[in-house]
Design a protein around this motif. Structure first.
Motif, PDB file in Angstrom:
ATOM      1  N   MET A 142       7.153   5.314  10.986  1.00  0.00           N
ATOM      2  CA  MET A 142       6.059   5.086  10.067  1.00  0.00           C
ATOM      3  C   MET A 142       6.139   3.677   9.482  1.00  0.00           C
ATOM      4  N   MET A 143       7.359   3.192   9.271  1.00  0.00           N
ATOM      5  CA  MET A 143       7.555   1.861   8.697  1.00  0.00           C
ATOM      6  C   MET A 143       7.023   0.786   9.647  1.00  0.00           C
ATOM      7  N   ILE A 144       7.256   0.955  10.944  1.00  0.00           N
ATOM      8  CA  ILE A 144       6.788  -0.038  11.918  1.00  0.00           C
ATOM      9  C   ILE A 144       5.263  -0.071  11.939  1.00  0.00           C
ATOM     10  N   LEU A 145       4.643   1.099  11.939  1.00  0.00           N
ATOM     11  CA  LEU A 145       3.186   1.168  11.934  1.00  0.00           C
ATOM     12  C   LEU A 145       2.618   0.457  10.700  1.00  0.00           C
ATOM     13  N   GLY A 157      -3.988   7.501  -2.314  1.00  0.00           N
ATOM     14  CA  GLY A 157      -3.598   6.160  -2.735  1.00  0.00           C
ATOM     15  C   GLY A 157      -4.244   5.035  -1.957  1.00  0.00           C
ATOM     16  N   VAL A 158      -5.050   5.355  -0.961  1.00  0.00           N
ATOM     17  CA  VAL A 158      -5.644   4.321  -0.113  1.00  0.00           C
ATOM     18  C   VAL A 158      -7.154   4.240  -0.298  1.00  0.00           C
ATOM     19  N   GLU A 159      -7.724   5.210  -0.983  1.00  0.00           N
ATOM     20  CA  GLU A 159      -9.184   5.229  -1.057  1.00  0.00           C
ATOM     21  C   GLU A 159      -9.762   3.997  -1.731  1.00  0.00           C
ATOM     22  N   ALA A 179      -7.793 -10.993  -0.811  1.00  0.00           N
ATOM     23  CA  ALA A 179      -7.708 -10.100  -1.973  1.00  0.00           C
ATOM     24  C   ALA A 179      -7.685  -8.640  -1.529  1.00  0.00           C
ATOM     25  N   ALA A 180      -8.487  -8.291  -0.512  1.00  0.00           N
ATOM     26  CA  ALA A 180      -8.488  -6.913  -0.006  1.00  0.00           C
ATOM     27  C   ALA A 180      -7.131  -6.558   0.593  1.00  0.00           C
ATOM     28  N   VAL A 181      -6.512  -7.493   1.313  1.00  0.00           N
ATOM     29  CA  VAL A 181      -5.189  -7.242   1.901  1.00  0.00           C
ATOM     30  C   VAL A 181      -4.144  -7.081   0.799  1.00  0.00           C
ATOM     31  N   VAL A 182      -4.194  -7.942  -0.193  1.00  0.00           N
ATOM     32  CA  VAL A 182      -3.240  -7.845  -1.310  1.00  0.00           C
ATOM     33  C   VAL A 182      -3.420  -6.518  -2.039  1.00  0.00           C
ATOM     34  N   PHE A 183      -4.656  -6.104  -2.244  1.00  0.00           N
ATOM     35  CA  PHE A 183      -4.903  -4.823  -2.915  1.00  0.00           C
ATOM     36  C   PHE A 183      -4.336  -3.680  -2.088  1.00  0.00           C
ATOM     37  N   PHE A 184      -4.476  -3.744  -0.778  1.00  0.00           N
ATOM     38  CA  PHE A 184      -3.900  -2.728   0.110  1.00  0.00           C
ATOM     39  C   PHE A 184      -2.383  -2.706  -0.028  1.00  0.00           C
ATOM     40  N   TRP A 197       2.468   0.062  -1.726  1.00  0.00           N
ATOM     41  CA  TRP A 197       3.847  -0.397  -1.771  1.00  0.00           C
ATOM     42  C   TRP A 197       4.668   0.431  -2.726  1.00  0.00           C
ATOM     43  N   PRO A 198       5.800   0.927  -2.437  1.00  0.00           N
ATOM     44  CA  PRO A 198       6.199   1.360  -1.088  1.00  0.00           C
ATOM     45  C   PRO A 198       5.472   2.673  -0.792  1.00  0.00           C
TER      46      PRO A 198
END
Length: 167
Positions: A1-4, A45-47, A155-160, A165-166
């Motif tokens: 899962m970590m690699i993905l 947590g991803v919505e 900004a979208a990547v940072v928010f993701f 995390w973690p």
């Protein structure tokens, strides 16, 4: 899962770079990466990250058109030049301009609005110098639009990253 997770983060970062460089997929890669993570890990947590990425994708399309239009308008181009710039952008966006040199579609996205604005403005006012000025303003404003898209994508990547995390 970590690699993905890290592969998807890498794809999202590639999307942030693609948001700045015309012709490369940008925000759609970010939405895809976050969407895959949401499918695999669940929406928990991803919505919000996925919603923001989709909004950035929609905004990016609007920014492309708006930057092209405003650049032509700022240079004093007539509606002909503004419409020509948008038609040129669409032709370049969908690859309908002939590929020139090794740049292909990238060149089409840069040269399409430029040629469209020049041709449209020249047809209207018959002044080549003014038409070229309008065309250059369109390209400059499009590049500014790409920078704005890049900031939004990052900004979208940072928010993701922050929201997962973690994970």
């Amino acid at each position: 899962m970590m690699i993905l997770y890290w592969v998807l983060v890498g794809i999202a970062l590639l999307g942030a770079i693609g948001a700045v460089i015309p012709g490369l997929p940008g925000s759609s890669l970010i939405v895809g990466a976050i969407g895959v993570w949401a499918l695999v890990h669940g929406l928990s947590g991803v919505e919000w990250a996925l919603s923001i990425a989709v909004l950035v994708l929609v905004a990016s399309v609007g920014i492309d058109f708006l930057a092209t239009y405003l650049g032509a308008k700022q240079a004093g181009a007539s509606k002909w030049g503004q419409i020509g710039a948008i038609v040129g952008l669409l032709l370049g966006l969908f690859g309908l301009l002939p590929p020139i040199l090794p740049f292909g579609g990238l060149f089409g996205l840069l040269i399409g609005p430029l040629l469209g604005a020049i041709i449209g403005e020249y047809l209207y006012c018959r002044d080549l110098k003014f038409a070229v000025k309008a065309g250059v303003a369109v390209v400059v404003s499009s590049l500014i639009g790409n920078i704005i898209q890049g900031v939004l994508a990052l900004a979208a990547v940072v928010f993701f990253l922050v929201s997962t995390w973690p994970y």
